[in-house]
Design a protein around this motif. Structure first.
Motif, PDB file in Angstrom:
ATOM      1  N   ALA A 333       0.882  -1.216  -0.022  1.00 42.53           N
ATOM      2  CA  ALA A 333      -0.078   0.250  -0.163  1.00 42.53           C
ATOM      3  C   ALA A 333       0.905   1.080  -0.036  1.00 42.53           C
ATOM      4  N   MET A 334       2.217   1.092   0.633  1.00 39.30           N
ATOM      5  CA  MET A 334       2.996   2.290   0.396  1.00 39.30           C
ATOM      6  C   MET A 334       3.797   2.057  -0.803  1.00 39.30           C
ATOM      7  N   GLY A 335       3.582   1.570  -1.812  1.00 38.59           N
ATOM      8  CA  GLY A 335       4.061   1.612  -2.748  1.00 38.59           C
ATOM      9  C   GLY A 335       5.549   0.695  -2.962  1.00 38.59           C
ATOM     10  N   MET A 336       5.712  -0.108  -2.042  1.00 37.87           N
ATOM     11  CA  MET A 336       7.085  -0.946  -1.915  1.00 37.87           C
ATOM     12  C   MET A 336       6.901  -2.335  -2.790  1.00 37.87           C
ATOM     13  N   GLU A 337       7.930  -2.576  -3.279  1.00 37.83           N
ATOM     14  CA  GLU A 337       8.017  -4.020  -3.703  1.00 37.83           C
ATOM     15  C   GLU A 337       8.595  -5.077  -2.657  1.00 37.83           C
ATOM     16  N   VAL A 338       7.786  -6.211  -2.514  1.00 42.13           N
ATOM     17  CA  VAL A 338       7.862  -7.050  -1.230  1.00 42.13           C
ATOM     18  C   VAL A 338       8.580  -8.387  -1.393  1.00 42.13           C
ATOM     19  N   ASP A 339       9.708  -8.312  -1.088  1.00 43.09           N
ATOM     20  CA  ASP A 339      10.490  -9.697  -1.145  1.00 43.09           C
ATOM     21  C   ASP A 339      10.184 -10.463   0.222  1.00 43.09           C
ATOM     22  N   MET A 340       9.284 -11.450  -0.007  1.00 46.60           N
ATOM     23  CA  MET A 340       8.901 -12.313   1.460  1.00 46.60           C
ATOM     24  C   MET A 340       9.823 -12.802   2.187  1.00 46.60           C
ATOM     25  N   ASN A 341      10.912 -13.354   1.488  1.00 50.51           N
ATOM     26  CA  ASN A 341      12.112 -13.925   2.250  1.00 50.51           C
ATOM     27  C   ASN A 341      12.850 -12.750   3.154  1.00 50.51           C
ATOM     28  N   LYS A 342      12.950 -11.656   2.649  1.00 49.80           N
ATOM     29  CA  LYS A 342      13.471 -10.401   3.434  1.00 49.80           C
ATOM     30  C   LYS A 342      12.357  -9.910   4.215  1.00 49.80           C
ATOM     31  N   LEU A 343      11.227  -9.960   4.165  1.00 46.74           N
ATOM     32  CA  LEU A 343      10.109  -9.579   5.026  1.00 46.74           C
ATOM     33  C   LEU A 343      10.307 -10.403   6.317  1.00 46.74           C
ATOM     34  N   PHE A 344       9.934 -11.765   6.137  1.00 43.79           N
ATOM     35  CA  PHE A 344       9.938 -12.769   7.311  1.00 43.79           C
ATOM     36  C   PHE A 344      11.234 -12.649   7.991  1.00 43.79           C
ATOM     37  N   GLY A 345      12.418 -12.622   7.325  1.00 44.86           N
ATOM     38  CA  GLY A 345      13.574 -12.186   7.928  1.00 44.86           C
ATOM     39  C   GLY A 345      13.797 -11.161   8.737  1.00 44.86           C
ATOM     40  N   THR A 346      13.349 -10.015   8.158  1.00 39.90           N
ATOM     41  CA  THR A 346      13.505  -8.849   9.048  1.00 39.90           C
ATOM     42  C   THR A 346      12.485  -8.712  10.304  1.00 39.90           C
TER      43      THR A 346
END
Length: 530
Positions: A333-346
Motif C-alpha cells: 500500500a506504501m508502494g514498496m515491492e515486497v520480497d517475502m524472504n526479506k520480510l520474514f527475515g526482518t
C-alpha cells in the motif's frame, strides 16, 4: 555432486523419490545414490473447513500429487535433459492420523477427517479409560469410535479405514499397508512385535460387538510395516504423461512425524526433534515406557519401531504468517515491492530485540482446536493491557513465542514429571528458515541446546526419500540408525544454539501469562460473535 554424476545416477536407476503431503504444500524430492537431493517439485494446497470438519477432497489429493510429480519431472528435464521414466525406490508420506473410511467398492464414505479436527473428545476419553493408554483425538481409532457413538450410518459399510499416505500407497500399489510410525497414529502399538497391540484390539472388538458390525478391527485397518510395488495402474495415476514405468519398489508409507525424525537423524534413543510449521510437535525417542499415560502426550514410534513420546500442538505458524501478510499488504500500500524472504527475515530478527517476557503482550495462535489446553475450537487472539510495552519487537516476539506455547505444556510433563533425557534436539520446518531466530526461541523455550542442520529445509519429503533409499540400499542387518549415521549424515553440517538465561526466564514468564490467559481464549470461543 555435479550434474554429470546426478544424471548418471538417474540413468542407472540409483535414485529414490519421496513425496510428502504437508498441510499447505505437497513436495517431491529425488535423491541420488549418495542420498543427496538432486531434483524437487511442489504443489500448493490448503485444507477446507466444511460442515464442521477440516478436510481435503480426493480431487485435491490426486491433482495435487500429479502436479507435484510433474513439477519434479520438469526439474529433472531442466537440469539433466532427461525424461524421467523410473526411479530406484519410492515412498509416500503425509500428515499423520486422521480418518478415511472406504466401502467394499472403494468409495470414500465420509469426507477425509484430518488431524486438525478436535471432534472426538468423548471417544478419546472412553478409549483412554478402556485401554489405560492415551488416545489422542486425532487418532483414527478415536474417529472410528466417535462415529459409532454418533450413530453415523456409514460405519456398518466400512471395509477399510486408513490415513492419507496409506490411502495413496494403496491406490499406487494395491496393498493396504502402513509404516509402523503412523500405524501408531491409528491404534496403540506393541513395540515388541512391531504391530497393533492385540490385547487392546480384542478389547475394542468386544466393546463394539453389541452393534453387530460385520467387521473386526484388524479386518479394516492397514497391515503394519509392510509395503508394495508401483503397479501399472498406479504409475498412470501418478504420472499423467504415461512415461513412468511400473515395478518400482515402495517403502512403507509413513507419517510426517516419522519422516521428520529421519530427516533430522533423530531415530536413536535419547534423540529428539521439533517440527514447526502449520502444527508443531516434539518427538523424543524414549529409553523406557512412561510411568503412566498422559492426555497431552502421544505414544508413537520411529519408522523402525522404537517408542517415542510426542508432544503435539495443532497450531503453530498459521496466525504468525497471517500477521506477516498484513505487513506485506501495508508495504504494498506504501508502494514498496515486497520480497517475502526479506520480510520474514526482518520481522523474525526484530523479535530478538524484544523484551525476553514480550513486554506483557499475549497471543494465542489457535486457528483450530487445541487439545493440549482443552479447546475443541480456536480463535486467533492478540491481547495486551494499557501498560504493556507495545512495539514491533515485542509484537513479533509474542507471535513467535505463542507458536511453541501449547507444545511446551506437553514437554513440561516429559522433562519435569518423567525425567526424560535428550542428548540431541534438532529443529526443522518453516519456523527455522530464518537463521538463528526460531532456533534460539526454541532453545529458550525448552531450556536445552537446539541444533539445525543444513538440510533442515528439505523436510519430510527428503525423509521419506531416505526411507525409500534404505529399503533398497541397506546392507544385511543394517539398522535405520546406522544407515542414517554412516550413509546420510556422516558429513552433515549443523549449527547449535544454547539457551540464554534471560531468554529462559522470559519464556517462563510468558508461559505463566499464557496459562492464566486461557480464560480469555475460552471466552472468545464461547462468544456468539463468530
Amino acid at each position: 555432486m555435479g550434474a554429470a554424476e546426478a544424471k548418471a545416477a538417474i540413468l542407472a536407476n540409483k535414485t529414490a523419490l519421496g513425496i510428502e503431503f504437508g498441510s499447505t504444500r505437497i513436495k517431491a524430492v529425488l535423491v541420488d545414490d549418495k542420498n543427496q537431493p538432486i531434483a524437487s517439485g511442489g504443489h500448493e494446497w490448503e485444507n477446507r473447513y466444511e460442515n464442521g470438519v477440516w478436510t481435503y477432497s480426493l480431487d485435491d489429493i490426486w491433482t495435487g500429487i500429479q502436479d507435484c510429480y510433474q513439477d519434479m519431472a520438469k526439474d529433472v528435464k531442466s537440469k539433466y535433459d532427461i525424461e524421467l521414466e523410473s526411479v530406484g525406490a519410492f515412498g509416500v508420506s503425509a500428515m499423520m492420523h486422521g480418518y478415511m473410511p472406504f466401502n467394499k467398492e472403494g468409495e470414500l464414505l465420509v469426507p477425509f477427517r484430518t488431524w486438525r479436527n478436535n471432534i472426538t473428545g468423548e471417544a478419546s476419553e472412553k478409549l483412554m479409560e478402556l485401554f489405560n493408554y492415551n488416545i489422542p483425538q486425532r487418532w483414527s481409532i478415536a474417529h472410528l469410535y466417535q462415529a459409532i457413538l454418533n450413530g453415523e450410518e456409514h460405519v456398518k459399510d466400512i471395509d477399510y479405514i486408513t490415513t492419507l499416505e496409506a490411502y495413496v500407497h494403496w491406490k499406487l500399489t494395491g496393498k493396504r499397508v502402513l509404516g509402523i510410525g503412523d500405524a501408531a497414529g491409528m491404534f496403540p502399538i506393541d513395540t515388541t512385535k512391531a504391530d497393533y497391540n492385540q490385547e487392546m484390539v480384542d478389547k475394542f472388538d468386544e466393546l463394539v460387538a453389541p452393534y453387530g458390525f460385520s467387521w473386526k478391527l484388524r479386518d479394516i485397518m492397514p497391515k503394519a510395516l509392510d509395503a508394495g510395488v508401483l503397479t501399472e495402474e498406479g504409475a498412470k495415476l501418478l504420472d499423467v504423461t504415461g512415461k513412468l514405468k511400473a515395478g518400482i519398489p515402495m517403502c512403507p508409507p509413513e507419517g510426517d512425524a516419522g519422516t521428520g525424525m529421519v530427516a533430522t537423524n533423530s531415530v536413536a534413543v535419547r534423540t529428539g526433534n521439533v517440527s514447526a510449521g502449520t502444527s508443531v510437535f516434539a518427538m523424543i525417542v524414549l529409553e523406557k515406557e512412561l510411568s503412566r499415560p498422559y492426555k497431552e502426550i502421544d505414544m508413537v514410534t520411529t519408522p523402525s519401531g522404537h517408542l517415542v513420546a510426542m508432544a503435539h500442538s495443532n497450531n503453530c505458524t498459521s496466525d504468525l504468517n497471517a500477521w506477516v501478510n498484513i505487513f506485506k499488504e501495508f508495504a504494498e500500500a506504501m508502494g514498496m515491492e515486497v520480497d517475502m524472504n526479506k520480510l520474514f527475515g526482518t520481522l523474525y530478527n526484530k523479535a530478538l530485540e524484544g523484551d525476553p517476557d514480550c513486554g506483557g503482550l499475549l497471543s494465542y495462535c489457535y486457528f483450530s482446536g487445541e487439545h493440549m489446553t482443552g479447546f475443541e475450537e480456536g480463535r486467533p487472539l492478540f491481547v495486551r493491557s494499557p501498560e504493556s510495552k507495545f512495539n514491533l519487537a515485542n509484537f513479533m516476539r509474542t507471535n513467535l513465542y505463542t507458536c511453541l506455547g501449547a507444545m511446551r505444556v506437553g514437554l513440561n510433563l516429559l522433562f519435569e514429571k518423567e525425567n526424560v533425557k535428550v542428548d540431541r534436539l534438532l529443529g526443522h520446518g518453516g519456523l527455522f528458515k530464518t537463521k538463528g531466530v526460531g532456533q534460539q526461541i526454541l532453545a529458550d523455550a525448552v531450556n536445552a541446546p537446539v541444533s539445525v542442520m543444513a538440510t533442515a529445509g528439505e523436510g519430510g519429503a527428503w525423509g521419506i526419500a531416505l526411507l525409500a533409499s534404505y529399503l533398497v540400499n541397506k546392507e544385511e542387518g543394517e539398522t535405520l540408525e546406522s544407515f542414517l549415521d554412516n550413509k546420510v549424515f556422516a558429513d552433515q553440517e549443523s549449527s547449535t544454539l544454547d539457551p540464554k538465561p534471560e531468554g529462559v526466564a522470559g519464556f517462563n514468564a510468558f508461559m505463566d501469562s499464557y496459562m492464566k490467559g486461557l480464560s480469555i481464549e475460552r471466552a472468545a470461543v464461547e462468544s456468539e460473535i463468530w
